[in-house]
Design an enzyme around this catalytic site. Sequence first.
Site, PDB file in Angstrom:
ATOM      1  N   GLY A 171       0.783  -1.224   0.000  1.00  0.00           N
ATOM      2  CA  GLY A 171       0.000   0.000   0.000  1.00  0.00           C
ATOM      3  C   GLY A 171       0.821   1.282   0.000  1.00  0.00           C
ATOM      4  O   GLY A 171       0.315   2.340  -0.368  1.00  0.00           O
ATOM      5  N   ASP A 172       2.077   1.205   0.451  1.00  0.00           N
ATOM      6  CA  ASP A 172       2.981   2.355   0.410  1.00  0.00           C
ATOM      7  C   ASP A 172       4.392   1.835   0.175  1.00  0.00           C
ATOM      8  O   ASP A 172       5.304   2.054   0.967  1.00  0.00           O
ATOM      9  CB  ASP A 172       2.893   3.159   1.706  1.00  0.00           C
ATOM     10  CG  ASP A 172       3.687   4.470   1.638  1.00  0.00           C
ATOM     11  OD1 ASP A 172       3.997   4.926   0.518  1.00  0.00           O
ATOM     12  OD2 ASP A 172       4.005   5.030   2.707  1.00  0.00           O
ATOM     13  N   LEU A 173       4.564   1.126  -0.926  1.00  0.00           N
ATOM     14  CA  LEU A 173       5.794   0.377  -1.164  1.00  0.00           C
ATOM     15  C   LEU A 173       6.882   1.266  -1.768  1.00  0.00           C
ATOM     16  O   LEU A 173       7.312   1.096  -2.896  1.00  0.00           O
ATOM     17  CB  LEU A 173       5.534  -0.826  -2.075  1.00  0.00           C
ATOM     18  CG  LEU A 173       6.669  -1.857  -2.128  1.00  0.00           C
ATOM     19  CD1 LEU A 173       6.883  -2.511  -0.771  1.00  0.00           C
ATOM     20  CD2 LEU A 173       6.398  -2.902  -3.188  1.00  0.00           C
ATOM     21  N   CYS A 174       7.310   2.247  -0.982  1.00  0.00           N
ATOM     22  CA  CYS A 174       8.453   3.064  -1.360  1.00  0.00           C
ATOM     23  C   CYS A 174       9.696   2.518  -0.659  1.00  0.00           C
ATOM     24  O   CYS A 174       9.600   1.757   0.320  1.00  0.00           O
ATOM     25  CB  CYS A 174       8.216   4.529  -1.013  1.00  0.00           C
ATOM     26  SG  CYS A 174       7.670   4.808   0.685  1.00  0.00           S
TER      27      CYS A 174
END
Length: 272
Positions: A189-192
Amino acid sequence: MIDPMSVFRTLLEVGRDGGGWEPVTEGESEASVFRSHDGSRYAKCVAADHVASLEAERDRVIWLSTQGVPGPRVLDWRVSANGAALLTSTVAGVPADRVSASMLQAAWKPIADAVRRLHDLPPEQCPFTRDLTQMFATARDVVGRGAVNPDFLPQDQQQTSPDELLARLAPQVECRLAQEAAEIVVCHGDLCLPNIILDPESMTVAGFIDLGRLGRADPYADIALLLATARETWTDDQQSNSADETFANRYDIVLDRDREDFYLHLDPLTWG
């Protein structure tokens, strides 16, 4: 407005809880993050109006820890009328955005493997969703409140109004919904890069952190962010293109650049 530090002191009784804590500057604005002095634990603290979102993150951390995917463990959950604190174990290692280009290159195939393992979890067994319907509704809310952070936008979009950016995406939604339905996976969901912790010795993935947006979604919701943030580390376009190709081959996918751009442009409109 209640001071998060005050909530933290009340909930954790700083000075009597394992030798003290120190503030960590990174993290989303509605939360205050602290690290224990021995480095073994983190505490995320929110005021009362954000307790529900932190509780949802707690549930996601607990669920993922039972799925064989490396990440933090929930150690404690404390809540009061003023707010809540989530205590988790530290994932030992170094965030992937803090390594050199050569080190990231050495870890790139293991990163692709770890992402694929996450995406291979049975989506029907995941109790959480961050699907496109939810993402687009969130974007409408954030844009409607005038809460988009322009610093999150791609540089070439920072002079364009968020209303216009959202309107550009709207005609694609029906097509993207069909793609999502055909290929839905369990996404971070926030794969930085900052949310991928590497073992600096083996250059393998020690774990994923910041799991508040984990849920069922289109795989490109993750892939778009991962490739975009990795481009900030690579030294030139040739290395970036090579890395994209390496990831695609390892993940076993033919990259759909239009689909990638859609999620890359939608994500910044969902924060606020």
